[in-house]
Design a protein around this motif. Structure first.
Motif, PDB file in Angstrom:
ATOM      1  N   ASP A 125       1.237  -7.523   3.378  1.00 51.14           N
ATOM      2  CA  ASP A 125       1.677  -6.484   4.307  1.00 51.14           C
ATOM      3  C   ASP A 125       1.077  -6.802   5.666  1.00 51.14           C
ATOM      4  O   ASP A 125       0.133  -7.591   5.765  1.00 51.14           O
ATOM      5  CB  ASP A 125       1.237  -5.104   3.816  1.00 51.14           C
ATOM      6  CG  ASP A 125       1.961  -3.954   4.512  1.00 51.14           C
ATOM      7  OD1 ASP A 125       2.886  -4.223   5.306  1.00 51.14           O
ATOM      8  OD2 ASP A 125       1.589  -2.795   4.255  1.00 51.14           O
TER       9      ASP A 125
ATOM     10  N   ARG B 210       6.901  -7.757   3.786  1.00 53.25           N
ATOM     11  CA  ARG B 210       6.370  -7.015   2.638  1.00 53.25           C
ATOM     12  C   ARG B 210       6.933  -7.627   1.359  1.00 53.25           C
ATOM     13  O   ARG B 210       7.998  -7.248   0.869  1.00 53.25           O
ATOM     14  CB  ARG B 210       6.714  -5.536   2.745  1.00 53.25           C
ATOM     15  CG  ARG B 210       5.726  -4.772   3.615  1.00 53.25           C
ATOM     16  CD  ARG B 210       6.001  -3.287   3.644  1.00 53.25           C
ATOM     17  NE  ARG B 210       4.978  -2.588   4.399  1.00 53.25           N
ATOM     18  CZ  ARG B 210       5.083  -1.331   4.817  1.00 53.25           C
ATOM     19  NH1 ARG B 210       6.171  -0.642   4.536  1.00 53.25           N
ATOM     20  NH2 ARG B 210       4.104  -0.767   5.506  1.00 53.25           N
TER      21      ARG B 210
ATOM     22  N   TRP C  21       8.809  -0.537   0.292  1.00 54.69           N
ATOM     23  CA  TRP C  21       8.047   0.596  -0.235  1.00 54.69           C
ATOM     24  C   TRP C  21       6.985   0.133  -1.223  1.00 54.69           C
ATOM     25  O   TRP C  21       5.811   0.486  -1.110  1.00 54.69           O
ATOM     26  CB  TRP C  21       8.995   1.579  -0.935  1.00 54.69           C
ATOM     27  CG  TRP C  21       8.277   2.722  -1.586  1.00 54.69           C
ATOM     28  CD1 TRP C  21       7.855   3.879  -0.989  1.00 54.69           C
ATOM     29  CD2 TRP C  21       7.861   2.814  -2.958  1.00 54.69           C
ATOM     30  NE1 TRP C  21       7.205   4.689  -1.898  1.00 54.69           N
ATOM     31  CE2 TRP C  21       7.201   4.056  -3.125  1.00 54.69           C
ATOM     32  CE3 TRP C  21       7.993   1.974  -4.054  1.00 54.69           C
ATOM     33  CZ2 TRP C  21       6.677   4.468  -4.346  1.00 54.69           C
ATOM     34  CZ3 TRP C  21       7.465   2.380  -5.290  1.00 54.69           C
ATOM     35  CH2 TRP C  21       6.821   3.617  -5.414  1.00 54.69           C
ATOM     36  N   ARG C  22       7.377  -0.679  -2.163  1.00 56.77           N
ATOM     37  CA  ARG C  22       6.469  -1.093  -3.213  1.00 56.77           C
ATOM     38  C   ARG C  22       5.271  -1.853  -2.676  1.00 56.77           C
ATOM     39  O   ARG C  22       4.144  -1.684  -3.142  1.00 56.77           O
ATOM     40  CB  ARG C  22       7.238  -1.955  -4.217  1.00 56.77           C
ATOM     41  CG  ARG C  22       6.425  -2.445  -5.409  1.00 56.77           C
ATOM     42  CD  ARG C  22       7.305  -3.281  -6.314  1.00 56.77           C
ATOM     43  NE  ARG C  22       6.540  -4.025  -7.294  1.00 56.77           N
ATOM     44  CZ  ARG C  22       7.016  -5.055  -7.973  1.00 56.77           C
ATOM     45  NH1 ARG C  22       8.271  -5.454  -7.771  1.00 56.77           N
ATOM     46  NH2 ARG C  22       6.266  -5.689  -8.843  1.00 56.77           N
TER      47      ARG C  22
ATOM     48  N   ASP D 196       3.891  -1.783   0.353  1.00 61.54           N
ATOM     49  CA  ASP D 196       3.146  -1.132   1.431  1.00 61.54           C
ATOM     50  C   ASP D 196       1.681  -1.078   0.997  1.00 61.54           C
ATOM     51  O   ASP D 196       1.335  -0.433   0.006  1.00 61.54           O
ATOM     52  CB  ASP D 196       3.716   0.272   1.642  1.00 61.54           C
ATOM     53  CG  ASP D 196       2.988   1.075   2.702  1.00 61.54           C
ATOM     54  OD1 ASP D 196       1.819   0.757   3.011  1.00 61.54           O
ATOM     55  OD2 ASP D 196       3.577   2.019   3.240  1.00 61.54           O
TER      56      ASP D 196
ATOM     57  N   ALA E 286      -1.057   0.333   2.174  1.00 63.81           N
ATOM     58  CA  ALA E 286      -1.695   1.649   2.157  1.00 63.81           C
ATOM     59  C   ALA E 286      -1.252   2.448   0.934  1.00 63.81           C
ATOM     60  O   ALA E 286      -2.069   3.124   0.281  1.00 63.81           O
ATOM     61  CB  ALA E 286      -1.365   2.406   3.438  1.00 63.81           C
ATOM     62  N   ARG E 287       0.027   2.385   0.606  1.00 65.68           N
ATOM     63  CA  ARG E 287       0.526   3.109  -0.560  1.00 65.68           C
ATOM     64  C   ARG E 287      -0.071   2.549  -1.850  1.00 65.68           C
ATOM     65  O   ARG E 287      -0.450   3.305  -2.748  1.00 65.68           O
ATOM     66  CB  ARG E 287       2.061   3.016  -0.608  1.00 65.68           C
ATOM     67  CG  ARG E 287       2.693   3.910  -1.682  1.00 65.68           C
ATOM     68  CD  ARG E 287       4.058   3.403  -2.107  1.00 65.68           C
ATOM     69  NE  ARG E 287       3.989   2.103  -2.757  1.00 65.68           N
ATOM     70  CZ  ARG E 287       3.614   1.920  -4.024  1.00 65.68           C
ATOM     71  NH1 ARG E 287       3.264   2.952  -4.771  1.00 65.68           N
ATOM     72  NH2 ARG E 287       3.564   0.707  -4.545  1.00 65.68           N
ATOM     73  N   GLN E 288      -0.158   1.223  -1.936  1.00 64.02           N
ATOM     74  CA  GLN E 288      -0.698   0.612  -3.145  1.00 64.02           C
ATOM     75  C   GLN E 288      -2.154   1.006  -3.380  1.00 64.02           C
ATOM     76  O   GLN E 288      -2.564   1.270  -4.511  1.00 64.02           O
ATOM     77  CB  GLN E 288      -0.588  -0.912  -3.052  1.00 64.02           C
ATOM     78  CG  GLN E 288       0.833  -1.438  -3.157  1.00 64.02           C
ATOM     79  CD  GLN E 288       0.837  -2.956  -3.169  1.00 64.02           C
ATOM     80  OE1 GLN E 288       0.692  -3.588  -4.210  1.00 64.02           O
ATOM     81  NE2 GLN E 288       0.998  -3.548  -1.997  1.00 64.02           N
TER      82      GLN E 288
ATOM     83  N   ALA F  35      -3.661   3.760  -2.143  1.00 62.67           N
ATOM     84  CA  ALA F  35      -3.721   5.198  -2.402  1.00 62.67           C
ATOM     85  C   ALA F  35      -3.314   5.531  -3.836  1.00 62.67           C
ATOM     86  O   ALA F  35      -3.868   6.451  -4.450  1.00 62.67           O
ATOM     87  CB  ALA F  35      -2.829   5.945  -1.416  1.00 62.67           C
ATOM     88  N   SER F  36      -2.371   4.794  -4.382  1.00 58.42           N
ATOM     89  CA  SER F  36      -1.886   5.065  -5.737  1.00 58.42           C
ATOM     90  C   SER F  36      -2.746   4.420  -6.819  1.00 58.42           C
ATOM     91  O   SER F  36      -2.540   4.663  -8.007  1.00 58.42           O
ATOM     92  CB  SER F  36      -0.446   4.555  -5.883  1.00 58.42           C
ATOM     93  OG  SER F  36      -0.406   3.133  -5.811  1.00 58.42           O
TER      94      SER F  36
ATOM     95  N   GLU G 228      -2.764   1.189  -7.389  1.00 60.74           N
ATOM     96  CA  GLU G 228      -2.122  -0.031  -7.872  1.00 60.74           C
ATOM     97  C   GLU G 228      -2.885  -1.281  -7.449  1.00 60.74           C
ATOM     98  O   GLU G 228      -2.970  -2.250  -8.206  1.00 60.74           O
ATOM     99  CB  GLU G 228      -0.683  -0.101  -7.352  1.00 60.74           C
ATOM    100  CG  GLU G 228       0.224   0.987  -7.889  1.00 60.74           C
ATOM    101  CD  GLU G 228       1.574   0.985  -7.206  1.00 60.74           C
ATOM    102  OE1 GLU G 228       2.057  -0.100  -6.823  1.00 60.74           O
ATOM    103  OE2 GLU G 228       2.156   2.080  -7.057  1.00 60.74           O
TER     104      GLU G 228
ATOM    105  N   TRP H 297      -7.853   2.674   4.675  1.00 60.99           N
ATOM    106  CA  TRP H 297      -7.806   2.412   3.239  1.00 60.99           C
ATOM    107  C   TRP H 297      -8.623   1.186   2.832  1.00 60.99           C
ATOM    108  O   TRP H 297      -8.896   0.989   1.646  1.00 60.99           O
ATOM    109  CB  TRP H 297      -6.359   2.240   2.765  1.00 60.99           C
ATOM    110  CG  TRP H 297      -5.554   1.185   3.475  1.00 60.99           C
ATOM    111  CD1 TRP H 297      -4.606   1.390   4.428  1.00 60.99           C
ATOM    112  CD2 TRP H 297      -5.618  -0.235   3.272  1.00 60.99           C
ATOM    113  NE1 TRP H 297      -4.062   0.196   4.850  1.00 60.99           N
ATOM    114  CE2 TRP H 297      -4.676  -0.813   4.150  1.00 60.99           C
ATOM    115  CE3 TRP H 297      -6.362  -1.067   2.454  1.00 60.99           C
ATOM    116  CZ2 TRP H 297      -4.467  -2.194   4.231  1.00 60.99           C
ATOM    117  CZ3 TRP H 297      -6.167  -2.446   2.521  1.00 60.99           C
ATOM    118  CH2 TRP H 297      -5.224  -2.984   3.405  1.00 60.99           C
TER     119      TRP H 297
END
Length: 348
Positions: A56, A226, A239-240, A242, A244-246, A248-249, A251, A268
């Motif tokens: 990313d 990405r 989306w997958r 990202d 920051a999302r990974q 936070a989740s 993953e 993060w």
């Protein structure tokens, strides 16, 4: 060579060994930032293939706003040289483009080519100071140009000036106006081309190197930045993958942050075991920190040149105050890759 492991100063070899331990133990690492010279970006993709990481970038919000709009509505774009040489009306959207070096060149010059040669240049602004922000003002501008609004207002006065120009350039930062804003810009350009010549030009007020990452990613993986290499083949998913999302989740279980061109590190980064290769020494940036040369200052490197709209080589500056023995980010990534390869007993 400044390097730290858990805040304690160490040598480069110990730091690389600690980084290899961290990445070697990870199941789903992320490599992020990529705010670096092209050689380091390429080395990051090589390392991602080695450890099965996803990638990313620091400027992904702007990159995907631009790519998303491009995939749906296309774009009518110009280049920095064409805008400086031909535009007699430059519309600046938002506040971010005002920070770019390109706008300084535009303000200090006048058209020298084409039908507008010798004319005075108008610098027009739509900064979103009114209620609703720049996107609302941009939509109103299109409504005036299409004859759907007629009352007197500053936006209406601006709409009257644009069609009278010989060459209109619309400058915007995709990260600032978002995907819908980029689509609206392209619609505005299409409307203006019914009456005159008009083009758009994306600029950035920051120093992120996303416009260098995009072609490197394309020629390396066939995909946009990405991308994940966890299954040893490139998989693109904005989306997958990202970062920051990974994180936070839950993953992602490790991160490598690359910023040989100094930039703010994300919040993060400290939430997972992390490594940072940074152009500004900061022992607290991550669990393992290695200071690297800043391209165009401490080392030579190929970077995106916004004023030229191309990748260009920036030599190291002589007589600077930075340590002369700082390694390049590419060399550190290469050594890290080699150490991981030796552990796994594979050459590629």
């Amino acid at each position: 060579m400044p390097a730290w492991v858990k805040g304690a100063a160490t040598d480069i070899e110990a730091a690389i060994a600690a980084a290899a331990d961290l990445l070697g133990a990870a199941r789903t690492p992320v490599i992020a930032g990529l705010n670096a010279e092209v050689s380091a970006i390429r080395a990051a993709f090589d390392l991602a293939g080695r450890v099965g990481a996803s990638l990313d970038t620091d400027g992904a919000a702007g990159t995907y706003a631009e790519l998303g709009a491009l995939s749906r509505v296309g774009a009518m774009t110009s280049t920095p040289a064409e805008v400086v040489g031909r535009a007699d009306a430059v519309l600046v959207l938002g506040t971010s483009p005002a920070k770019s070096e390109l706008l300084s060149r535009i303000e200090a010059s006048a058209p020298t080519r084409g039908r507008a040669a010798g004319a005075a240049r108008q610098l027009l602004r739509l900064n979103g100071g009114n209620e609703g922000g720049v996107l609302t003002e941009l939509a109103r501008l299109r409504a005036y140009l299409r004859g759907h609004l007629a009352e007197e207002s500053p936006v209406g006065a601006l709409a009257a000036k644009l069609p009278a120009a010989q060459y209109v350039a619309v400058l915007y930062d995709p990260a600032e106006i978002g995907e819908m804003g980029v689509e609206t810009v392209q619609g505005l350009v299409v409307d203006l081309n019914d009456r005159t010549r008009a083009f758009s030009l994306a600029v950035s007020g920051g120093r992120n190197q996303d416009r260098a990452v995009v072609p490197v990613s394309a020629w390396t993986t066939g995909q946009a930045p990405r991308v994940g290499l966890g299954r040893r083949v490139p998989e693109h998913d904005p989306w997958r993958f990202d970062a920051a999302r990974q994180v936070a989740s839950g993953e992602a279980d490790a991160a490598l942050w690359i910023a040989s061109l100094p930039t703010d590190r994300p919040e993060w980064l400290g939430q997972v075991p992390s490594i940072a290769l940074v152009g500004e020494a900061d022992p607290d940036a991550a669990e393992v920190v290695i200071a690297v040369g800043v391209p165009g200052r401490d080392i030579g490197g190929v970077l995106w040149n916004e004023t030229r709209g191309a990748l260009t080589y920036w030599p190291a500056q002589t007589g600077g105050s930075a340590p002369a023995d700082l390694p390049s980010a590419a060399s550190v990534l290469g050594r890290l890759n080699e150490r991981l390869a030796a552990r796994s007993g594979t050459a590629c």
